[in-house]
Write an enzyme that holds these catalytic residues in place. Structure first.
Site, PDB file in Angstrom:
ATOM      1  N   ASP A 111     -13.296 -92.285 -28.484  1.00  0.00           N
ATOM      2  CA  ASP A 111     -12.398 -91.608 -29.477  1.00  0.00           C
ATOM      3  C   ASP A 111     -13.514 -90.619 -30.323  1.00  0.00           C
ATOM      4  OD1 ASP A 111     -10.693 -90.097 -31.565  1.00  0.00           O
ATOM      5  OD2 ASP A 111     -10.272 -91.995 -32.371  1.00  0.00           O
ATOM      6  N   GLU A 120     -12.889 -83.646 -37.522  1.00  0.00           N
ATOM      7  CA  GLU A 120     -10.735 -84.547 -37.241  1.00  0.00           C
ATOM      8  C   GLU A 120     -11.319 -86.038 -38.082  1.00  0.00           C
ATOM      9  OE1 GLU A 120      -7.713 -86.325 -34.910  1.00  0.00           O
ATOM     10  OE2 GLU A 120     -10.051 -87.351 -35.978  1.00  0.00           O
ATOM     11  N   GLU A 121     -12.080 -86.641 -38.015  1.00  0.00           N
ATOM     12  CA  GLU A 121     -12.119 -87.800 -38.393  1.00  0.00           C
ATOM     13  C   GLU A 121     -11.699 -88.026 -39.805  1.00  0.00           C
ATOM     14  OE1 GLU A 121     -11.439 -89.908 -36.585  1.00  0.00           O
ATOM     15  OE2 GLU A 121     -12.238 -89.977 -34.105  1.00  0.00           O
ATOM     16  N   GLU A 163      -8.771 -75.815 -40.627  1.00  0.00           N
ATOM     17  CA  GLU A 163      -9.471 -74.446 -40.385  1.00  0.00           C
ATOM     18  C   GLU A 163      -9.648 -73.415 -39.891  1.00  0.00           C
ATOM     19  OE1 GLU A 163     -10.514 -74.429 -44.341  1.00  0.00           O
ATOM     20  OE2 GLU A 163      -9.558 -76.426 -43.734  1.00  0.00           O
ATOM     21  N   GLU A 169      -5.973 -71.322 -40.060  1.00  0.00           N
ATOM     22  CA  GLU A 169      -6.043 -70.973 -41.191  1.00  0.00           C
ATOM     23  C   GLU A 169      -6.358 -70.068 -40.913  1.00  0.00           C
ATOM     24  OE1 GLU A 169      -6.002 -74.861 -44.891  1.00  0.00           O
ATOM     25  OE2 GLU A 169      -7.275 -73.981 -43.506  1.00  0.00           O
ATOM     26  N   THR A 189      -9.290 -76.762 -50.283  1.00  0.00           N
ATOM     27  CA  THR A 189      -8.985 -75.487 -49.518  1.00  0.00           C
ATOM     28  C   THR A 189      -7.706 -75.536 -48.581  1.00  0.00           C
ATOM     29  OG1 THR A 189     -10.056 -75.471 -47.841  1.00  0.00           O
ATOM     30  CG2 THR A 189     -11.256 -74.685 -49.648  1.00  0.00           C
ATOM     31  N   HIS A 195     -12.442 -97.178 -33.203  1.00  0.00           N
ATOM     32  CA  HIS A 195     -13.452 -96.768 -34.641  1.00  0.00           C
ATOM     33  C   HIS A 195     -14.388 -97.573 -35.362  1.00  0.00           C
ATOM     34  CE1 HIS A 195     -10.341 -93.454 -36.543  1.00  0.00           C
ATOM     35  NE2 HIS A 195     -10.328 -93.403 -34.980  1.00  0.00           N
TER      36      HIS A 195
END
Lengths: 737, 737
Positions: free
Chosen positions: A378, A416-417, A425, A428, A259, A544
């Site tokens: 994180d 976010e990852e 979004e 937007e 989108t 991560h």
């Protein structure tokens, strides 16, 4: 009483009355209530009080709760944290004015627990002498959590591919070019190390050279300062254990990929997956360096160049295929990827403090909430800080002791990852009002990479407020201010200010990206980070992986949570200056150094440009015009008299300051670069640090020497000139034509 | 005196002093000076005074000077008017605060005086029995001016083409489709009449059917209510003489064609001419109806349909070629075009009145200055009005009797006739500050088409202020208000207000186009116009001909200049309401009718959309949300108490009102439509009056039934939903998430 006496008394009374009238009218201050309220300015005492009340223990408590469970986007753990954020921000004792969660239906990618991704060695007769570990080693209880996602690369395409293995260093184009001169890459599987280029770019580059699958690992040289023995790594140090695997998103563009430019509501049009740009079309899978060692150290072929060698304890050959040793030279490596793509609802949690005087001016502060595993650093180190800031401010608010001049909007972004999805979004969905009303966005994602020094990325208007705040906070480790300590660690010589701390530029590394690149809002990203004299780790080693846990943080990253506290004080100080100052603390003159630097670097283009009658002079003219306008405005602000501080004057000046960054936005400048609209900070391939459109077009033109490419250079020069002109217009006297 | 008496006197004095203090403090108003100034609101007395001082004789004098000479863009006559505007606006007695001219280097097209364009009949043996007139008949001294440009079509490509003549009615696609079923159009020359479709579209359509040249004429049926005899036309009436030729720009897009989106400075990148879109690629030339009659009345072939027949006094056949009569059946028609394309400097003249309270809010008022010939009506009738408005306001300003709350910017645009060039370059150059600060744009181009009634085009937020103003002005012709007279001539039934005057929608017909379509600024275009019961003329008959002169105007269009005066009063009244009102008089609720109308018309799509799982419901939801937000805001404004009128409250509300129109702008919505960014008002091919992107995509999808086209429908539905959502966000409580 005789008449004269009466006259005397009446006269006397009249005089007294007149004196009373005069004193009453002129002597006793009596502005309308709102006149005083509207002049509400920053209260330095309140800032001090705020900083004093920021509590390291409470940040530690926050982090313990936040990182208690894996909470990747849309997981049960994530949903629990949505509720946690809501309950904190709605708390009657220390909550905000309002809070709610906002859901978007976003396109995600997960490994299939029933059918895990694998990296195998297969022999010609079908036997399987090696399979990479499916999970990280259970070194503490944390790694035993059943909700841990298998290491994977989100959006890596599915497939089962096999071929001879080659070692391709960092997977840069230059790496594959080097290999292609020596060996045939067609049909090979490339193993590459993290670093040097973006995660997905390794596979995109590889595919161009005929490679059909990619394995990515973390070399101990890059992450562990060379240490690779288990005894030297977590839980014995902050270094990455041999089984640790860096997960990550495997795509170039940010935001929900189906989108673009529109919020991912259920009803929103979604592009076909086949139209997604900037993704890999060959399977890829990450592994730990213990597994990587078993593959790389067995490689056949020529020895890799010196600067490709790592710390696996062997000589790295390039392949293709294995030497005759543990494996057979005819053995293949197979990469099997079975990721599942799915559209799922992901939440942003929003919290609001209404402004007392200018509620229609927003200061945004945010961080993502989703992790890959426990995500202590994180992103929870940032969220722990955000919750402490909102606790202190919320308490003052509920006690009636404070209300900011402007509104503050806190965002706990989802997904976010997977590519900054929640924040994008949001940007937007609320494009118009954010564009028209937002003063600045403060991002605190990973708040503490390490405990040595402040590290700030941002655009120039953010510099002065960050400097001011960092001068008011002490470092946890020595007697210096955060500012002085920072200057010792990382500095530059400014033509204007002399030696000052270095502020980095904003890429697309966290949720500030949609705000700066698409909306043109002044952004900053604040964290504590490494002493580069002590470690060269590409990032904190547990990044991560399943080892990014509370214990890891408390033991190795920030024992005592004093660096967290320092970041909370600094970021909160910045936040209050932006929300409460009568005049916005945005230094528009500080863009002059950027513009002049860009210009001087573009001057190297002039000789070639002259051949096509393209002159940089008009750009110089506009930059000079910008400089004059910025200087005049800052001079005017400095000399503001009390009588100049009428609300409309203040608002006019603040609108100029706030909208300056917006003037650099041109949504038509880069039609092929999703979201990038900021003429100064769009992505750039050229190594010349000038206007990115100009730099890239120039590089293309020099390479092709086609008329149409020189035309494109001229086009991008026009875009640059117009952007600077718009910026100058914004700062100049408002009645100037 | 005894002690008691002393006590009594002291007490008495104290009481009197206290009374004095109290009265002095509370009883005598004493706000800070600026508190009062900031509350500066509209002064109805001043508006009345302004309207009383607007002088019809001075407008007449202005028009005499303005239309004294031909003043097409960049001509000597145009340059003289630049100086005239400057001297008026810099006059120490009645001028503005500041004025200057701003030059752009724009791409124009002129006939070659040394090599005029021709339309000829040629025989097989090379003789030339007919050539169309090169100039209009010299019926008055005005037509004798040596500076008159030969009739031509600006930007029509050069070439010499010959073929059999066909009559193609108005040159619409349907016209050529009809012809193509009956005759072979390849290699023909088409003669078409003005009307039905855009000037250049006639040639663009023709070329698609193999036609190689186009001749355009004005049929007396369309312009003269059927009258074609010289005795019935100017100088004997307002009707077009048989030799009159409508000149005009021959391109689809507005703005300088070589510098789309950027101001046409000398240094600006210019696209190659080959990349210009929306122009004809076959030669074309306009002629008068005297010449057209000589061609059309001689045509061979089948009789044209009844609704193609005009008023040339003969039966129109379709051709191809001539009947054997005056010409030979084998004769060709030849079209020779020798236009010269050239980049020339063209000026906008800008005049400024600084706002007293909110100088950073702009009300724009403009008209173009350039004509095709003398341009008495087009555009000087508008400029004559603008100069009278600035004279009255400038006088008050210089006398210190008035200064508007907001700044007013007057624009005398250059090169409008070549496609709104001056205004577009202005909008491009000052994009950022105009976007952020402009309250509205008032356009008064042709101020008087005829003297029957007001005619207004605009977006819904302009409706209420135009209604208010028009209720305060009397018509020149009867005892009605302009509003009531207008309602008698042109009205509609509003669900909300009942019967009200009809406001038309804005196309691209004058300089409002860049402001509404590209910048998203609320615009209105104001004029006096025809009584449609009296004439069906497509436009006033002398339009774009050498007969559009002062005498024509004074004798037939507006004897006494009372309609000009009425327009000046109305437009000036609107201008003052926009510049001086404390709360901007923009009716945001009035967009609800537009949105609901769009929705109800889009509902006819639902059956087909359902087959692709596309629902209009989310659009309805957003429209309802918009409606609530607009109603709430207008309710809040209506109930504003004095204590709510603090400057920041006022500014916040005004920003919502001002920026509402901007919320409908999406620069990425229509990548193929130059400048069109307003999701509600972009150009539309479909006949369904709903969101133009949705309507056009739906039409394409129904025709092709391709999945990708239904996807595009869904995409445009998303764009529409998001635009309405942005608009609702803009109006909602500013602290609502």
């Amino acid at each position: 009483m005789n008449g004269l006496k009466v006259v005397g008394i009446v006269l006397g009374a009249a005089v007294i009355l007149a004196i009373g009238l005069l004193i009453g009218h002129f002597g006793i201050p009596r502005d309308p209530k709102w006149v005083k309220e509207l002049a509400q300015d920053l209260d330095e005492k309140f800032i001090n009080q705020f900083m004093n009340e920021v509590d390291n223990k409470r940040i530690e408590d926050n982090l313990r709760i936040l990182s208690n469970k894996p909470h990747y986007a849309t997981s049960a753990g994530d949903e629990e944290l949505v509720q946690l954020m809501l309950s904190r921000w709605k708390d009657p004792e220390f909550g905000l004015d309002d809070a709610r969660d906002e859901r978007y239906h976003v396109f995600l990618s997960f490994p299939d627990a029933a059918n895990p991704n694998t990296v195998k060695v297969l022999t010609q007769n079908g036997s399987n002498p090696f399979t990479a570990e499916l999970t990280e080693e259970k070194l503490t209880d944390d790694q035993k959590d059943p909700d841990i996602l298998q290491p994977f690369l989100a959006f890596a395409p599915n497939g089962s591919v096999q071929g001879k293995l080659v070692f391709a260093n960092e997977g840069k184009v230059s790496d594959f070019e080097y290999l292609a001169k020596l060996i045939d890459l067609n049909g090979t599987i490339a193993i590459v190390r993290y670093g040097g280029t973006g995660r997905v770019n390794k596979a995109i580059n590889a595919a161009k050279f005929g490679v059909i699958g990619v394995i990515i690992y973390t070399d101990p040289k890059d992450i562990n300062d060379g240490k690779s023995n288990a005894s030297d790594t977590y839980p014995n140090s902050w270094y990455l254990p041999p089984s640790g695997v860096e997960r990550g998103s495997f795509k170039e563009n940010f935001g929900d990929q189906l989108t673009p430019y529109y919020p991912a509501k259920e009803f929103t049009y979604r592009i076909p997956e086949s139209e997604i740009k900037g993704i890999s079309h060959i399977p890829a899978q990450p592994i730990g360096f213990a597994d990587a060692r078993q593959l790389i150290c067995e490689l056949n072929g020529a020895q890799a160049p010196d600067n490709w060698q790592g710390s696996l304890g062997c000589t790295y050959n390039i392949g293709p295929g294995f030497k005759q040793n543990r494996f057979d030279n005819s053995d293949f490596v197979q990469v099997n990827v079975y990721n599942k793509r799915i559209i799922k609802p992901s939440s942003n949690v929003m919290g609001i403090i209404r402004g007392a005087v200018e509620p229609d001016r927003y200061v945004l502060y945010g961080n993502h909430r989703d992790s890959w595993v426990h995500g202590a650093i994180d992103p929870s180190s940032g969220t722990a800080v955000m919750l402490e800031i909102t606790r202190v401010l919320g308490t003052k608010l509920k006690q009636g002791k404070w209300r900011p001049r402007r509104s503050i909007i806190f965002g706990s972004w989802g997904a976010e990852e997977f590519g900054l999805i929640g924040s994008t979004e949001f940007a937007e969905e609320y494009y118009s009002k954010l564009r028209d009303r937002t003063v600045a966005y403060i991002n605190v994602d990973i708040s503490v990479f390490a405990n040595a020094t402040l590290r700030v990325q941002g655009t120039p208007p953010a510099q002065s407020v960050v400097f001011t705040a960092s001068k008011q906070v002490k470092t946890p480790s020595n007697s210096l201010t955060v500012y002085d300590n920072w200057k010792n660690h990382s500095n530059r010589t400014s033509p204007q200010y002399g030696v000052i701390p270095q502020i980095g530029s904003l890429g697309v590394g966290s949720d500030f990206a949609p705000f700066i690149h698409y909306l043109g809002i002044t952004c900053m990203d604040i964290a504590y980070t490494y002493d580069r004299r002590v470690t060269s780790a590409r990032i904190y080693p547990a990044y991560h992986t399943a080892f990014d846990t509370f214990n890891y943080t408390a033991k190795y990253i920030d024992p005592g949570f004093f660096s967290h506290q320092t970041v909370a004080r600094t970021a909160g100080n910045v936040l209050l200056r932006l929300s409460d100052s009568l005049i916005l603390p945005l230094g528009v003159k500080d863009y002059v150094e950027t513009l002049e630097g860009y210009y001087s670097r573009a001057e190297s283009f002039q000789t070639n440009l002259s051949k096509y009658n393209i002159s940089l002079e008009p750009l110089k003219t506009e930059i000079n015009r910008y400089k004059r306008a910025a200087e005049d405005l800052e001079e005017k602000i400095k000399n503001l008299k009390k009588s100049d501080k009428s609300p409309y004057n203040i608002r006019r000046i603040n609108d100029q300051l706030m909208l300056l960054e917006r003037a650099f936005i041109n949504h038509l400048a880069f039609p092929d670069k999703l979201y990038f609209s900021h003429v100064l900070w769009a992505s750039r391939s050229s190594s010349v640090a000038t206007f990115p459109g100009l730099a890239d077009a120039y590089q293309t033109a020099v390479e092709s020497n086609l008329k149409q490419h020189w035309d494109l250079v001229h086009h991008h020069l026009t875009i640059a000139i117009q952007a600077v002109s718009n910026a100058a217009s914004t700062l100049e006297d408002v009645t100037k034509i």
